[in-house]
Design an enzyme around this catalytic site. Structure first.
Site, short mmCIF file in Angstrom:
data_model
loop_
_atom_site.label_atom_id
_atom_site.label_comp_id
_atom_site.label_asym_id
_atom_site.label_seq_id
_atom_site.Cartn_x
_atom_site.Cartn_y
_atom_site.Cartn_z
N HIS A 16 0.84 -1.20 0.00
CA HIS A 16 0.00 0.00 0.00
C HIS A 16 0.88 1.25 0.00
O HIS A 16 2.10 1.19 0.13
CB HIS A 16 -0.99 0.01 1.17
N HIS A 41 4.97 0.22 -0.30
CA HIS A 41 5.71 -0.70 0.55
C HIS A 41 4.73 -1.78 1.00
O HIS A 41 3.53 -1.67 0.77
CB HIS A 41 6.33 0.02 1.75
N HIS A 43 3.31 -4.93 3.86
CA HIS A 43 3.20 -5.39 5.24
C HIS A 43 2.77 -6.86 5.26
O HIS A 43 2.04 -7.29 4.37
CB HIS A 43 2.15 -4.60 6.02
N ASP A 81 -4.62 -10.64 -0.18
CA ASP A 81 -3.28 -11.26 -0.18
C ASP A 81 -2.57 -11.05 -1.51
O ASP A 81 -3.11 -11.36 -2.58
CB ASP A 81 -3.41 -12.76 0.12
N HIS A 82 -1.37 -10.49 -1.42
CA HIS A 82 -0.55 -10.18 -2.60
C HIS A 82 -1.24 -9.21 -3.55
O HIS A 82 -1.07 -9.29 -4.77
CB HIS A 82 -0.07 -11.46 -3.30
N GLU A 125 -0.38 -4.45 11.83
CA GLU A 125 0.23 -3.97 10.59
C GLU A 125 1.74 -4.07 10.66
O GLU A 125 2.40 -4.48 9.70
CB GLU A 125 -0.20 -2.52 10.34
NI NI Z 1 2.42 0.95 5.60
#
Ligand code: NI
Length: 144
Positions: A16, A41, A43, A81-82, A125
């Site tokens: 995100h 980036h 998470h 996911d992904h 997160e």
């Molecule tokens: Ni972030």
């Protein structure tokens, strides 16, 4: 009668970028810092889903955990996911903060349970960032 809760843990990896078109590039950078990096980036998110258990009482019949898992995997894990969270239609007008993500996960799940069964959704997160939402008890008419 006392009623215990059960919490199950799920994981998904997603990218995100914290950014809103309502702010200038400078304001975005000031508001979100390195999380506004244009390259985004990722998470390794952890989702904690807490539901009222039916495993106490005289029958001791447990909650159907397989069904719970299927619900969360189908409606949350597979969706994110992904993926790039910023591309999700629900984030067209909202920033992909942990707060907004945990609210969205609640909305996606609450309609799949009998009224009042979903107690809380938590979202880890990062090592130090945890978000949670325990929505108000309300009738939900949307389809699961
Ligand atoms: Ni972030």
């Amino acid at each position: 009668m006392a009623q215990a809760s059960v919490t199950r843990r799920y994981r998904f990896c997603a990218a995100h970028r914290l950014h809103t078109d309502h702010l200038s590039p400078e304001e975005n950078l000031a508001a979100f810092g390195k999380c506004n990096n244009p390259n985004g980036h990722g998470h390794n998110y952890v989702v904690l889903v807490t539901v009222k258990s039916t495993g106490s009482g005289t029958t001791g019949a447990g909650l159907d955990l397989d069904r719970l898992d299927r619900t969360v995997v189908d409606h949350v894990v597979k969706r994110f996911d992904h993926h790039d969270l910023n591309q999700d239609p629900e984030f067209a007008e909202r920033t992909t903060t942990g707060e907004n993500l945990v609210l969205l996960i609640w909305d996606l799940l609450v309609k799949c349970f009998p009224t009042g069964q979903l107690e809380k959704v938590g979202l880890i997160e990062t090592r130090d960032n945890y978000f949670e939402y325990a929505g108000a008890l309300e009738m939900v008419n949307d389809k699961c």
